[in-house]
Write an enzyme that holds these catalytic residues in place. Structure first.
Site, PDB file in Angstrom:
ATOM      1  N   LYS A 210       0.169   9.381   3.552  1.00  0.00           N
ATOM      2  CA  LYS A 210      -0.091   8.600   4.766  1.00  0.00           C
ATOM      3  C   LYS A 210       1.242   8.172   5.342  1.00  0.00           C
ATOM      4  O   LYS A 210       2.169   7.830   4.594  1.00  0.00           O
ATOM      5  CB  LYS A 210      -0.921   7.361   4.410  1.00  0.00           C
ATOM      6  CG  LYS A 210      -1.046   6.358   5.540  1.00  0.00           C
ATOM      7  CD  LYS A 210      -1.807   5.104   5.146  1.00  0.00           C
ATOM      8  CE  LYS A 210      -1.720   4.109   6.305  1.00  0.00           C
ATOM      9  NZ  LYS A 210      -2.492   2.907   6.077  1.00  0.00           N
TER      10      LYS A 210
ATOM     11  N   GLU B  85      -2.227  -9.936  10.392  1.00  0.00           N
ATOM     12  CA  GLU B  85      -2.029  -9.553   8.993  1.00  0.00           C
ATOM     13  C   GLU B  85      -1.088 -10.488   8.243  1.00  0.00           C
ATOM     14  O   GLU B  85       0.053 -10.698   8.636  1.00  0.00           O
ATOM     15  CB  GLU B  85      -1.464  -8.121   8.949  1.00  0.00           C
ATOM     16  CG  GLU B  85      -1.351  -7.574   7.557  1.00  0.00           C
ATOM     17  CD  GLU B  85      -0.967  -6.099   7.537  1.00  0.00           C
ATOM     18  OE1 GLU B  85      -0.821  -5.490   8.620  1.00  0.00           O
ATOM     19  OE2 GLU B  85      -0.794  -5.568   6.439  1.00  0.00           O
TER      20      GLU B  85
HETATM   21  C1  ISC Z   1       1.024  -0.798  12.329  1.00  0.00           C
HETATM   22  C2  ISC Z   1       0.156  -1.553  12.962  1.00  0.00           C
HETATM   23  O1  ISC Z   1      -1.076  -1.892  12.452  1.00  0.00           O
HETATM   24  C3  ISC Z   1      -1.381  -1.688  11.077  1.00  0.00           C
HETATM   25  C4  ISC Z   1      -2.249  -2.797  10.671  1.00  0.00           C
HETATM   26  C5  ISC Z   1      -3.632  -2.725  10.787  1.00  0.00           C
HETATM   27  C6  ISC Z   1      -4.241  -1.499  11.101  1.00  0.00           C
HETATM   28  C7  ISC Z   1      -3.525  -0.358  11.197  1.00  0.00           C
HETATM   29  C8  ISC Z   1      -4.175   0.937  11.479  1.00  0.00           C
HETATM   30  O2  ISC Z   1      -5.410   0.995  11.498  1.00  0.00           O
HETATM   31  O3  ISC Z   1      -3.473   1.907  11.742  1.00  0.00           O
HETATM   32  C9  ISC Z   1      -2.069  -0.338  10.897  1.00  0.00           C
HETATM   33  O4  ISC Z   1      -1.938   0.087   9.580  1.00  0.00           O
HETATM   34  C10 ISC Z   1       0.449  -2.114  14.294  1.00  0.00           C
HETATM   35  O5  ISC Z   1      -0.383  -2.870  14.826  1.00  0.00           O
HETATM   36  O6  ISC Z   1       1.535  -1.847  14.851  1.00  0.00           O
END
Ligand code: ISC
Length: 530
Positions: free
Chosen positions: A277, A326
């Site tokens: 990932k 987060e």
């Molecule tokens: C990297 C980001 O979100 C992360 C946090 C929650 C969900 C995410 C997603 O679904 O891709 C990302 O991992 C951003 O908002 O810039």
């Protein structure tokens, strides 16, 4: 220590104006200085003076709320705005009393911990002076009540700051930002329920004649908190974010093409088994029509995204701000709380559609796997620090105004001696902002994104000398000057990622700050994308 009561007469609106408020505060500082002299407190101790004022009175006396006081960020004095989701207060720290920071350390959190410890070791005592202004209803006057002197613990001081995504070399836009940086503000302004707290910390020592520097404290009080300071004095001439990387003309179409190509390439790598990932981010550059004011941006973000961490940190004429859903980690009383947040979909246009989108997210194999990768990784990291790890078996849905996420809250009882610094060193950056395996993907990210993330996807928050604190993952964020804004957002890429959907997901994530900037900037001019 004897208590003293100072009384200010006359009525509510006419008498307790700005000057009276400033004088009352300085009187409490004088009181504290006299008290520590009498008690012969050791030199280099910290005197912390706090005045609590009814919020309505503070506003009536032309004093500013924390958000608005943030707008003066271009004076080059560091400021930090911090509001946590479960707190009904907001704090603005101004100026720095104690500072720690690092550039180029391979273990930035340990360096910060050691520096912080060394700073604390050099401070023999913390002395608190607390006073309140209260309304004396019957006589229509205000009373500055009972300044109290109390011995404090130096470890109680709250250090605000954060860290970059990685310790890579900083590009021009982020040139003033270290890899990690925390400081104890000299001034605090805290709005909590119906009260406002203003705090000042002074390093008292034989060679710092604070009493003679009363005029300096008074003018800081005016410069930092008076609502009617002319804006010309507030803003220096508009500074753009300069440097080769950001001088390139910004084109949304070129950015879309570059991002989607990078997603396609990354997904192909993952299908070939090169890694599992990778989180790819992008940057949008906006130009102000009039002038961006971070205080107005954060107050709008706090209003629309109350369940997020709202933050702003200013350094050297730039301000990094955002509203992040987060939490990287909170440590309190030997318990750590960590958020696993990964997997995203839009909010529906109707309630039925919203519920459907949430159900689709929960049953999406791509999103579930993306989430699972993060959960397993975080659990593995925490295992060393805890033998009691708790989380729900299935992810929950976390709804924000613009998107919904898969969310697993994790709670860990920590083995003795573990601090927030240990956990941050291990957890940051998580696969929610980097990917897995971390050592493989982190060096690739910069190459593929062709930008310096700076503090985007780093972390921001507050720590103390006991090793407790709370850090938020600095996503949904932007770096701004009065004239320019760089907005950042990323998405987790898996083998079956669709480039267009990932691009659209980043647009959804950029929306809150884009909208807040547009609203406050709509007064004049044409502005928009550069
Ligand atoms: C990297 C980001 O979100 C992360 C946090 C929650 C969900 C995410 C997603 O679904 O891709 C990302 O991992 C951003 O908002 O810039």
């Amino acid at each position: 220590m004897a208590e003293r009561t100072m009384t200010m007469t006359k009525s509510w609106l006419q008498t307790m104006g700005f000057d009276e408020m400033r004088d009352a505060f300085v009187a409490v500082v004088d009181y504290g200085l006299a008290a520590v002299e009498k008690q012969s407190v050791s030199p280099e101790s910290v005197l912390q003076v706090e005045l609590c004022v009814p919020r309505a009175l503070w506003a009536d006396a032309l004093l500013m709320a924390p958000e608005l006081a943030l707008n003066r960020f271009t004076d080059g004095i560091p400021r930090t705005y911090w509001r946590t989701p479960d707190d009904d207060g907001a704090t603005l720290g101004i100026g720095s009393l104690l500072t720690v920071g690092t550039k180029g350390s391979s273990l930035p959190w340990q360096t910060v911990r050691d520096q912080l410890q060394a700073e604390q070791d050099g401070i023999p005592e913390l002395v608190n002076v607390r006073a309140r202004i209260v309304a004396d209803g019957e006589e229509q006057r205000f009373v500055l009540r009972h300044p109290r002197i109390e011995a404090g613990d130096i470890r109680d001081l709250r250090w605000y700051g954060g860290a970059a995504f990685t310790g890579d070399e900083r590009q021009a836009a982020w040139k003033d930002w270290p890899d990690a940086w925390f400081y104890v503000p000299q001034w605090d302004l805290v709005a909590k329920r119906e009260e406002m707290f203003v705090r000042l910390r002074l390093l008292i020592g034989s060679n710092v004649p604070w009493r003679e520097r009363r005029a300096e404290l008074q003018s800081q009080f005016i410069a930092f908190f008076h609502r009617d300071m002319p804006t010309t004095a507030v803003y220096k001439p508009a500074q753009a974010i300069r440097g080769n990387e950001t001088d390139k003309p910004y084109s949304e179409a070129a950015e879309a093409m570059h991002y989607q190509e990078a997603v396609a390439k990354t997904a192909a790598d993952i299908r070939q088994g090169k890694y599992h990932k990778l989180v790819l981010a992008r940057r949008m550059k906006l130009q102000a029509k009039s002038s961006y004011q971070p205080g107005l941006v954060v107050s709008q973000l706090a209003r629309h995204y109350p369940d997020s961490f709202t933050f702003a940190i200013s350094r050297g004429g730039t301000c990094f701000l955002g509203a992040s859903p987060e939490r990287l980690v909170r440590v309190s009383q030997h318990v750590a709380n960590v958020d696993c947040l990964a997997g995203t979909t839009a909010r529906g246009g109707s309630e039925a559609q919203d519920v459907q989108f949430a159900a689709d997210l929960l049953s999406s194999q791509k999103n579930r796997l993306e989430h699972q990768v993060v959960l397993e990784w975080i659990s593995a990291q925490l295992a060393e620090f805890s033998d009691d790890l708790l989380h729900p078996a299935e992810p929950q849905i976390r709804k924000l105004a613009n998107v919904q996420h898969l969310h697993t809250p994790i709670k860990a009882h920590l083995v003795p001696g573990v601090t927030i610094f240990d956990l941050a060193e291990r957890l940051h950056p998580t696969p929610a902002v980097a990917g897995t395996p971390r050592d493989t993907v982190v060096p690739l990210i910069r190459e593929r994104e062709q930008m310096d993330r700076g503090w985007y996807a780093g972390c921001v928050g507050v720590v103390n000398g006991y090793g407790d604190g709370e850090l938020s993952v600095a996503i949904r964020s932007a770096l701004i000057t009065p004239s320019t804004a760089l907005l950042y957002a990323g998405a987790g890429i898996m083998g079956d990622s669709d480039p267009l959907s990932e691009w659209e997901e980043t647009n959804l994530k950029l929306h809150p700050i884009q909208e807040a900037l547009a609203t406050i900037d709509s007064a004049s001019g044409e502005g928009g994308h550069l």
